[in-house]
Design a protein around this motif. Sequence first.
Motif, short mmCIF file in Angstrom:
data_model
loop_
_atom_site.label_atom_id
_atom_site.label_comp_id
_atom_site.label_asym_id
_atom_site.label_seq_id
_atom_site.Cartn_x
_atom_site.Cartn_y
_atom_site.Cartn_z
N TYR A 23 0.83 -1.21 0.00
CA TYR A 23 0.00 0.00 0.00
C TYR A 23 0.87 1.26 0.00
O TYR A 23 0.61 2.20 -0.76
CB TYR A 23 -0.92 0.01 1.22
N ASP A 24 1.90 1.28 0.85
CA ASP A 24 2.75 2.46 0.96
C ASP A 24 3.50 2.73 -0.33
O ASP A 24 3.72 3.89 -0.70
CB ASP A 24 3.73 2.29 2.12
N ALA A 25 3.92 1.67 -1.01
CA ALA A 25 4.68 1.84 -2.25
C ALA A 25 3.78 2.22 -3.42
O ALA A 25 4.19 2.97 -4.31
CB ALA A 25 5.44 0.55 -2.57
N THR A 26 2.55 1.70 -3.42
CA THR A 26 1.66 1.92 -4.56
C THR A 26 0.81 3.16 -4.40
O THR A 26 0.71 3.99 -5.31
CB THR A 26 0.73 0.69 -4.76
N GLU A 27 0.16 3.29 -3.24
CA GLU A 27 -0.72 4.44 -2.96
C GLU A 27 -0.46 4.93 -1.54
O GLU A 27 -1.18 4.57 -0.62
CB GLU A 27 -2.19 4.04 -3.12
N PRO A 28 0.58 5.75 -1.35
CA PRO A 28 0.88 6.26 0.00
C PRO A 28 -0.33 6.96 0.63
O PRO A 28 -1.00 7.74 -0.03
CB PRO A 28 2.02 7.25 -0.26
N GLY A 29 -0.58 6.65 1.87
CA GLY A 29 -1.71 7.26 2.56
C GLY A 29 -2.99 6.45 2.51
O GLY A 29 -3.97 6.81 3.17
#
Length: 216
Positions: A56-62
């Motif tokens: 999640y952090d690498a693809t869509e941070p937040g």
Amino acid sequence: MSPPGGDFSDPVTSATLGIVQVFWGLDKKLAQRKHFPSVNWNLSYSKYLKVLGPHYDATEPGFVELRTRTKEILQKEDDLAEIVQLVGKSALGENDKITLEVARMLKDDFLQQNGMSEYDRYCPFYKTSAMLRNFVTFHDCAVKAVSQGDITFNKIKDSAGDLMFKLSQMKFEVRNNDIATGTQLISRHSLHRKERTPSSRSWMHFTQRSRRSLGR
């Protein structure tokens, strides 16, 4: 898993829920209201969040924060349901009215999907994250505005009615089969995070900026 009468407090059912890592709880009431997929968002869960965190952090941070905020809004709406039935929406505070309205938008315009449509048969991750960001941003901006004490949610609805309509139309405009075009289109709907918490005096300025962002 289909417990008799939908009773999830049954001992066997409870023991099974303690073992499984992912659970989608189907809701008969949602199905009766033609809300599909009829998955109860408060009952369902996944225990893989920590495992998927780096992705999640690498693809869509937040995204993790957005997911948590969304669940909080939906849970708060569920908690307020009994109060609304007893005294009506008019007796609620301004913050609670905002929560009910944003929860309605999340349920009708995000969670509810039409599997037979081109635009809604599936939802790519970038689209999910961007739509949640816009709904949560609108909620937080409205709460911040009414907390100043000289503006009500009815005034916000009057001044930002077209903005709320455009938020509800996001899923219809994004083409799932074209990532490049989809990303470009969803960027048109991105509310400015730097204006996430405007004062009541700047609410009109915020809605004007947001309209331009959503409409150009």
